[in-house]
Design a protein around this motif. Structure first.
Motif, short mmCIF file in Angstrom:
data_model
loop_
_atom_site.label_atom_id
_atom_site.label_comp_id
_atom_site.label_asym_id
_atom_site.label_seq_id
_atom_site.Cartn_x
_atom_site.Cartn_y
_atom_site.Cartn_z
N THR A 342 0.83 -1.21 0.00
CA THR A 342 0.00 0.00 0.00
C THR A 342 0.86 1.25 0.00
O THR A 342 0.61 2.21 -0.75
CB THR A 342 -0.93 -0.01 1.22
OG1 THR A 342 -1.72 -1.20 1.21
CG2 THR A 342 -1.84 1.21 1.21
N VAL A 343 1.88 1.26 0.85
CA VAL A 343 2.77 2.42 0.94
C VAL A 343 3.48 2.65 -0.40
O VAL A 343 3.66 3.80 -0.82
CB VAL A 343 3.80 2.23 2.07
CG1 VAL A 343 4.84 3.34 2.04
CG2 VAL A 343 3.09 2.22 3.41
N ALA A 344 3.87 1.58 -1.07
CA ALA A 344 4.57 1.72 -2.36
C ALA A 344 3.69 2.41 -3.39
O ALA A 344 4.15 3.30 -4.11
CB ALA A 344 5.00 0.34 -2.86
N VAL A 345 2.41 2.01 -3.46
CA VAL A 345 1.50 2.62 -4.43
C VAL A 345 1.27 4.09 -4.11
O VAL A 345 1.36 4.97 -4.98
CB VAL A 345 0.17 1.85 -4.46
CG1 VAL A 345 -0.82 2.55 -5.38
CG2 VAL A 345 0.40 0.42 -4.92
N VAL A 346 0.97 4.38 -2.85
CA VAL A 346 0.70 5.77 -2.45
C VAL A 346 1.93 6.64 -2.67
O VAL A 346 1.85 7.76 -3.19
CB VAL A 346 0.26 5.82 -0.98
CG1 VAL A 346 0.12 7.26 -0.51
CG2 VAL A 346 -1.06 5.07 -0.79
N GLN A 347 3.09 6.11 -2.29
CA GLN A 347 4.33 6.86 -2.44
C GLN A 347 4.64 7.15 -3.89
O GLN A 347 5.01 8.27 -4.26
CB GLN A 347 5.46 6.06 -1.79
CG GLN A 347 6.79 6.78 -1.69
CD GLN A 347 7.81 5.92 -0.99
OE1 GLN A 347 8.40 5.04 -1.60
NE2 GLN A 347 8.00 6.14 0.30
N ALA A 348 4.49 6.14 -4.74
CA ALA A 348 4.78 6.32 -6.17
C ALA A 348 3.84 7.34 -6.80
O ALA A 348 4.29 8.22 -7.55
CB ALA A 348 4.69 4.98 -6.88
N ILE A 349 2.55 7.23 -6.53
CA ILE A 349 1.59 8.17 -7.12
C ILE A 349 1.87 9.60 -6.64
O ILE A 349 1.83 10.56 -7.42
CB ILE A 349 0.16 7.74 -6.79
CG1 ILE A 349 -0.17 6.42 -7.49
CG2 ILE A 349 -0.85 8.82 -7.19
CD1 ILE A 349 -1.53 5.85 -7.14
N PHE A 350 2.16 9.75 -5.34
CA PHE A 350 2.45 11.08 -4.80
C PHE A 350 3.67 11.69 -5.47
O PHE A 350 3.66 12.85 -5.90
CB PHE A 350 2.65 10.98 -3.29
CG PHE A 350 3.13 12.26 -2.66
CD1 PHE A 350 2.24 13.29 -2.43
CD2 PHE A 350 4.45 12.43 -2.30
CE1 PHE A 350 2.66 14.48 -1.85
CE2 PHE A 350 4.89 13.60 -1.72
CZ PHE A 350 3.99 14.64 -1.50
N LEU A 351 4.75 10.91 -5.57
CA LEU A 351 5.97 11.43 -6.18
C LEU A 351 5.78 11.72 -7.66
O LEU A 351 6.35 12.69 -8.19
CB LEU A 351 7.11 10.43 -5.98
CG LEU A 351 7.60 10.26 -4.54
CD1 LEU A 351 8.67 9.18 -4.45
CD2 LEU A 351 8.13 11.57 -3.98
N VAL A 352 4.99 10.91 -8.35
CA VAL A 352 4.72 11.16 -9.77
C VAL A 352 3.99 12.49 -9.94
O VAL A 352 4.33 13.29 -10.83
CB VAL A 352 3.90 10.00 -10.36
CG1 VAL A 352 3.24 10.41 -11.68
CG2 VAL A 352 4.80 8.79 -10.60
N ILE A 353 3.00 12.75 -9.12
CA ILE A 353 2.25 14.01 -9.23
C ILE A 353 3.14 15.20 -8.88
O ILE A 353 3.09 16.26 -9.54
CB ILE A 353 1.01 13.97 -8.33
CG1 ILE A 353 0.03 12.90 -8.84
CG2 ILE A 353 0.32 15.32 -8.26
CD1 ILE A 353 -1.17 12.69 -7.96
N VAL A 354 3.98 15.06 -7.85
CA VAL A 354 4.90 16.14 -7.49
C VAL A 354 5.86 16.42 -8.64
O VAL A 354 6.10 17.58 -9.01
CB VAL A 354 5.67 15.79 -6.21
CG1 VAL A 354 6.80 16.79 -5.96
CG2 VAL A 354 4.73 15.76 -5.01
N LEU A 355 6.42 15.37 -9.23
CA LEU A 355 7.35 15.56 -10.35
C LEU A 355 6.64 16.12 -11.58
O LEU A 355 7.23 16.91 -12.33
CB LEU A 355 8.01 14.22 -10.70
CG LEU A 355 9.15 13.78 -9.79
CD1 LEU A 355 9.65 12.41 -10.18
CD2 LEU A 355 10.29 14.79 -9.84
N ASP A 356 5.39 15.74 -11.77
CA ASP A 356 4.64 16.30 -12.90
C ASP A 356 4.46 17.80 -12.74
O ASP A 356 4.57 18.56 -13.72
CB ASP A 356 3.28 15.60 -12.99
CG ASP A 356 2.53 16.00 -14.25
OD1 ASP A 356 3.03 15.72 -15.36
OD2 ASP A 356 1.44 16.60 -14.13
#
Length: 369
Positions: A342-356
């Motif tokens: 769960t943490v991996a999915v949330v972390q990846a999506i959050f970082l993707v949006i920040v980088l976007d």
């Protein structure tokens, strides 16, 4: 009163002894606790030979006095000695209830804990990224270590198997963008600009972003669960024992597959989204596909495509690193596998949006608007 608990203090040769008599049970103690509290100084011995009976309360009283005055208990019968030892073993400090914390302090503490956890996680991610780059360098300098079959299999899992769900999602997103855009632009008589909206939004932003979110939920979670299960069953420790690097055997193929497949999946998703928008414009706005495609070629600059293709591998790297990193953190029990996934999915999506958001500002500053 006959049988009542009593004691007398005997001083001899510089040592003090308390000799207890009577019944040291609750009913016969009377004022004995208060009198014991009044005794001052060090008492070397407690003489219990003349005690008729002792219960739990009496045993606790004797134990507490001996503890406070550093006294040695003598003359107890075996059963009585066992009772005193059990009372001493059961002695534990009582945890007083905590004072209620104000809501502001509690919220402030939770925010501070979240910031500290986020900082610790980012530090771990950076360290894991460095270890991954080192593993890539080791594989590049020793090509025999490269696991070709594992990498090809990850290409299939990450890319080919995801075409269906990503295509369906992108097609529906294209329809939604076109429909909502047409509704708003119709108020100004500018329905034709729906084509501009669909083309630029899907190629520049939503195509790659929604693909990254889908890959994070699909492949990032799988990476965390697979590596976490291997960590739990000690397969990773076994790999290290036989001289196989888990970073080279597990992380490198997965990272390489996601980084290389993300641009292809993002481009594929953008095309399918445009196809969905084209269908909606044809049905709802009476814009034929030929006109739609011609308009797309006129209004969508090539830089929009390059923006999406530049962002895609970076998003893929973030997704792979987050999934593998969280999988490597699994310890202790099977519950950790679900938590880390769960943490991996949330972390990846959050970082993707920040980088976007970062890429949006960056490309705006360099003139790729």
């Amino acid at each position: 009163m006959k049988g009542s608990a009593d004691f007398e203090k005997i001083d001899s040769d510089g040592s003090a002894t308390l000799r207890f008599t009577g019944n040291l049970s609750l009913a016969c103690l009377h004022d004995l606790p208060q009198r014991l509290n009044a005794v001052e100084g060090k008492i070397d011995r407690l003489d219990m030979r003349d005690v008729e009976r002792i219960d739990t309360v009496g045993a606790w009283l004797i134990h507490r006095f001996a503890r406070d005055h550093e006294s040695q208990i003598e003359g107890l019968q075996p059963d009585e000695q066992n009772l005193v030892e059990q009372v001493a073993a059961a002695e534990r400090p009582i945890e007083l209830p905590r004072r209620p914390v104000s809501p502001f302090t509690r919220v402030l503490g939770e925010v501070g804990a979240a910031v500290a956890t986020a900082g610790h996680t980012m530090y771990g991610l950076l360290g894991f990224l460095g270890a991954t780059l080192i593993a890539f360098w080791n594989v590049a300098t020793h090509p025999r270590r490269f696991r070709f079959n594992a990498t090809v299999q990850r290409f299939e899992v990450v890319g080919v198997s995801a075409l269906g769900i990503i295509g369906l999602m992108s097609f529906l997103i294209g329809i939604v963008i076109a429909q909502q855009g047409a509704v708003q632009l119709r108020q100004f008589g500018a329905e034709v600009y729906t084509i501009n909206l669909v083309g630029r939004l899907t190629l520049r932003e939503l195509g790659v972003l929604m693909t990254a979110i889908m890959v994070a939920g699909r492949s990032g979670s799988a990476f965390a669960a697979q590596i976490g299960t291997m960590k739990l069953t000690e397969e990773i420790d076994a790999m290290r024992t036989i001289g196989v690097s888990p970073m080279e055997a597990l992380v490198v193929p997965r990272t390489l597959a996601v980084v290389l497949m993300m641009p292809l999946l993002g481009f594929y998703a953008s095309l399918i989204s445009i196809l969905g928008g084209c269908l909606l414009c044809w049905i709802s706005l009476d814009i034929p596909p030929v006109t739609f495609i011609q308009r797309i070629r006129e209004v969508v600059p090539l830089t929009d495509l390059w923006v999406g293709l530049v962002k895609a591998p970076v998003f893929g790297l973030i997704i792979a690193i987050s999934g593998c990193f969280q999988g490597m953190q699994v310890e202790a029990d099977a519950e950790q596998v679900g938590h880390r996934t769960t943490v991996a999915v949330v972390q990846a999506i959050f970082l993707v949006i920040v980088l976007d958001a970062f890429f949006a500002v960056f490309f705006s500053e360099v003139g790729w608007i």
